[in-house]
Design a protein around this motif. Structure first.
Motif, short mmCIF file in Angstrom:
data_model
loop_
_atom_site.label_atom_id
_atom_site.label_comp_id
_atom_site.label_asym_id
_atom_site.label_seq_id
_atom_site.Cartn_x
_atom_site.Cartn_y
_atom_site.Cartn_z
N THR A 193 0.83 -1.20 0.00
CA THR A 193 0.00 0.00 0.00
C THR A 193 0.87 1.25 0.00
OG1 THR A 193 -0.10 0.15 2.41
CG2 THR A 193 -1.72 -1.28 1.33
N ASP A 194 0.23 2.42 -0.15
CA ASP A 194 0.99 3.67 -0.20
C ASP A 194 1.66 4.03 1.12
OD1 ASP A 194 -1.30 4.31 1.18
OD2 ASP A 194 -1.93 5.93 -0.15
N ASP A 195 1.21 3.39 2.23
CA ASP A 195 1.89 3.63 3.50
C ASP A 195 2.76 2.45 3.92
OD1 ASP A 195 -0.20 1.91 4.09
OD2 ASP A 195 -0.76 2.91 5.96
N GLY A 196 3.05 1.56 2.95
CA GLY A 196 4.04 0.52 3.16
C GLY A 196 3.57 -0.77 3.78
N VAL A 197 2.26 -0.96 3.96
CA VAL A 197 1.74 -2.20 4.53
C VAL A 197 1.61 -3.26 3.43
CG1 VAL A 197 -0.24 -3.28 5.67
CG2 VAL A 197 0.57 -1.04 6.42
N ARG A 198 2.04 -4.47 3.73
CA ARG A 198 2.00 -5.56 2.76
C ARG A 198 0.71 -6.36 2.92
NH1 ARG A 198 6.84 -5.71 5.14
NH2 ARG A 198 6.36 -7.64 6.27
N LEU A 199 -0.01 -6.52 1.82
CA LEU A 199 -1.27 -7.25 1.80
C LEU A 199 -1.11 -8.55 1.01
CD1 LEU A 199 -3.68 -4.30 0.85
CD2 LEU A 199 -3.03 -5.05 3.16
N TRP A 200 -1.65 -9.62 1.55
CA TRP A 200 -1.70 -10.88 0.81
C TRP A 200 -2.80 -10.79 -0.24
CZ3 TRP A 200 -5.71 -14.25 -0.06
CH2 TRP A 200 -5.39 -15.50 -0.62
N ALA A 201 -2.52 -11.30 -1.45
CA ALA A 201 -3.51 -11.32 -2.52
C ALA A 201 -3.25 -12.52 -3.42
CB ALA A 201 -3.48 -10.03 -3.33
N SER A 202 -4.28 -12.94 -4.15
CA SER A 202 -4.12 -14.01 -5.12
C SER A 202 -5.04 -13.76 -6.30
CB SER A 202 -4.39 -15.38 -4.51
OG SER A 202 -5.78 -15.59 -4.36
N ARG A 203 -4.70 -14.36 -7.44
CA ARG A 203 -5.50 -14.21 -8.65
C ARG A 203 -5.67 -15.58 -9.29
NH1 ARG A 203 -3.16 -10.41 -13.24
NH2 ARG A 203 -1.63 -12.10 -13.32
N SER A 204 -6.90 -15.86 -9.77
CA SER A 204 -7.17 -17.13 -10.43
C SER A 204 -8.35 -16.96 -11.38
CB SER A 204 -7.48 -18.23 -9.41
OG SER A 204 -8.66 -17.90 -8.68
N GLY A 205 -8.52 -17.93 -12.30
CA GLY A 205 -9.66 -17.93 -13.21
C GLY A 205 -9.43 -17.09 -14.44
N THR A 206 -10.44 -17.07 -15.31
CA THR A 206 -10.38 -16.31 -16.55
C THR A 206 -11.72 -15.60 -16.74
OG1 THR A 206 -11.15 -18.22 -17.85
CG2 THR A 206 -8.76 -17.90 -17.65
N VAL A 245 -15.64 -19.63 -3.79
CA VAL A 245 -16.27 -18.70 -4.73
C VAL A 245 -15.41 -18.55 -5.98
CG1 VAL A 245 -16.96 -16.30 -5.09
CG2 VAL A 245 -17.54 -17.47 -2.96
N ALA A 246 -14.10 -18.39 -5.79
CA ALA A 246 -13.20 -18.25 -6.94
C ALA A 246 -13.26 -19.49 -7.82
CB ALA A 246 -11.78 -17.99 -6.46
N GLU A 247 -13.38 -20.66 -7.20
CA GLU A 247 -13.48 -21.89 -7.98
C GLU A 247 -14.82 -21.96 -8.71
OE1 GLU A 247 -12.79 -25.14 -5.36
OE2 GLU A 247 -10.65 -24.70 -5.11
N GLN A 248 -15.91 -21.58 -8.03
CA GLN A 248 -17.24 -21.62 -8.65
C GLN A 248 -17.32 -20.71 -9.87
OE1 GLN A 248 -20.06 -20.65 -5.56
NE2 GLN A 248 -19.45 -22.36 -4.29
N LEU A 249 -16.59 -19.59 -9.82
CA LEU A 249 -16.66 -18.59 -10.89
C LEU A 249 -15.44 -18.65 -11.80
CD1 LEU A 249 -17.86 -15.55 -8.72
CD2 LEU A 249 -19.27 -17.17 -10.01
N GLY A 250 -14.65 -19.72 -11.71
CA GLY A 250 -13.36 -19.77 -12.39
C GLY A 250 -13.42 -19.60 -13.89
N ASP A 251 -14.52 -20.03 -14.54
CA ASP A 251 -14.63 -19.89 -15.99
C ASP A 251 -15.38 -18.62 -16.38
OD1 ASP A 251 -17.02 -20.82 -14.91
OD2 ASP A 251 -17.59 -21.89 -16.73
N LEU A 252 -15.80 -17.84 -15.39
CA LEU A 252 -16.56 -16.61 -15.66
C LEU A 252 -15.77 -15.35 -15.32
CD1 LEU A 252 -19.98 -17.60 -14.04
CD2 LEU A 252 -19.42 -17.63 -16.48
#
Length: 284
Positions: free
Chosen positions: A9-22, A42-49
């Motif tokens: 973030t702009d104040d230097g805090v590190r956030l966990w994130a992930s990306r999947s699907g198309t 939810v990410a798995e349910q919507l993985g093709d959307l």
């Protein structure tokens, strides 16, 4: 395939994130405050959307532990840091419970960066006093269907200090009340608590106190009436938060659709995955 990232973030805090699907960029805002992302299913349910971006909010879950600040404006800025990190010019937003409030707050601040908004199991834009007493009564009534759980939960709550295992046990007992299927409620609650990262109670208290001070104003209602975005309000009929709490938001929004899943509680994707996927697919 899932890619895990660190967002700074702009104040230097590190956030966990992930990306999947198309597909359509979709950023998921988890509930709480003080919890962590529980949207793997939810990410798995919507993985093709959708290309789903999940993240743990500041000071919570897998994100860096920090001293805040615990304000909605700060969390909106963190969400924008997630957007920038993944190079998204516009994104659909899906928020659950407190995350629905965060997603709405972001959309009001940056409508040009949001393509659609999905508010799942939120509590509307009226003051907490309009719905919170009924929620507390419903919680005790549903947990009271299992008196041994109610007693054990109270025993743990009354203790001055808890081990990590006891803290998780108390949460599982409380979260079991969030599910409509009383035969599988404990199973669902245990799955929700796995993995366990511990609740950031300081964050929870601060953001809930801010909500009580600032939510339910005429200015908020007016801003929602001007929000020119497609919005889906998605509820489980058996949520212990009275669904009438969301009526205020539905009335205020100019472009809104509301779907109530009849056999689900507070986490509708867990109890009606097909209904949940279908409703979100219509928006995406």
């Amino acid at each position: 395939m899932t890619w895990t990232r660190t967002v700074t973030t702009d104040d230097g805090v590190r956030l966990w994130a992930s990306r999947s699907g198309t597909g359509t960029p979709l950023v998921l805002c988890h509930g709480g405050p003080g919890l962590w992302d529980m949207f793997e299913d939810v990410a798995e349910q919507l993985g093709d959307l959708a290309t789903s971006v999940r993240w743990d909010q500041r000071g919570c879950g897998r994100s860096q532990r920090c001293a805040g600040p615990w304000t909605t404006d700060r969390f909106v800025a963190d969400l924008d840091a997630v957007r920038r990190h993944f190079g998204l010019r516009r994104m659909a937003l899906l928020g659950h419970s407190w995350g629905a409030q965060l997603a709405l707050s972001y959309a009001l601040a940056h409508p040009e960066r949001v393509s659609a908004l999905v508010c799942v199991a939120g509590t509307g834009i009226d003051p907490d006093a309009d719905w919170h007493p009924a929620y507390k009564a419903n919680f005790r009534a549903r947990l009271g269907e299992r008196p041994e759980r109610l007693a054990r939960g109270q025993e743990l709550t009354d203790r001055p200090q808890l081990t990590e295992a006891e803290d998780r046990e108390r949460a599982v007992l409380q979260w079991s009340a969030e599910f409509a299927d009383r035969a599988r409620d404990l199973e669902h609650a245990r799955r929700t608590a796995d993995p366990w990262f511990g609740v950031n109670t300081e964050c929870d208290k601060a953001l809930n106190a801010e909500r009580k001070r600032t939510w339910g104003t005429a200015e908020l209602h007016a801003a929602c009436r001007e929000l020119d975005l497609p919005v889906l309000i998605l509820d489980g009929a058996h949520d212990i938060r009275p669904r009438s709490a969301v009526d205020s938001l539905e009335r205020a929004l100019p472009r809104v659709r509301r779907v109530v899943l009849p056999d689900a509680g507070h986490l509708p994707w867990a109890e009606d995955p097909q209904g949940f996927r279908g409703a979100v697919a219509d928006v995406l």
